[in-house]
Design a protein around this motif. Structure first.
Motif: not given
Length: 76
Positions: A6-12, A18-32
């Motif tokens: 459970l501790t490893l699951l929470i850390i993961t 955090v990793l997903v939030a750090m990635q740059s956007s790959k779409s142009e929003g709703l118009s894309g």
């Protein structure tokens, strides 16, 4: 054993968020999304530099997350 999993699951899960939030956007929003966002999805643009590292780390962390989730479900 259950507490460790459970501790490893929470850390993961926090690391995955955090990793997903750090990635740059790959779409142009709703118009894309409406006018051809699939072009980037199936195109030959490959991530380079830090984007490639973040993409690979996200894949690794998501696999670890799913393995830990199934293991924790099996333990309980």
């Amino acid at each position: 054993m259950q507490a460790v999993a459970l501790t490893l699951l929470i850390i993961t899960s926090i690391a995955l968020i955090v990793l997903v939030a750090m990635q740059s956007s790959k779409s142009e929003g709703l118009s894309g999304a409406i006018s051809g966002g699939a072009e980037q999805l199936f195109g030959k643009k490959k991530a380079r530099g830090i984007d490639a590292v973040l993409q690979r780390l996200t894949i690794v962390m998501s696999v670890i997350f799913f393995v830990l989730t199934f293991a924790l479900g099996y333990i309980i």
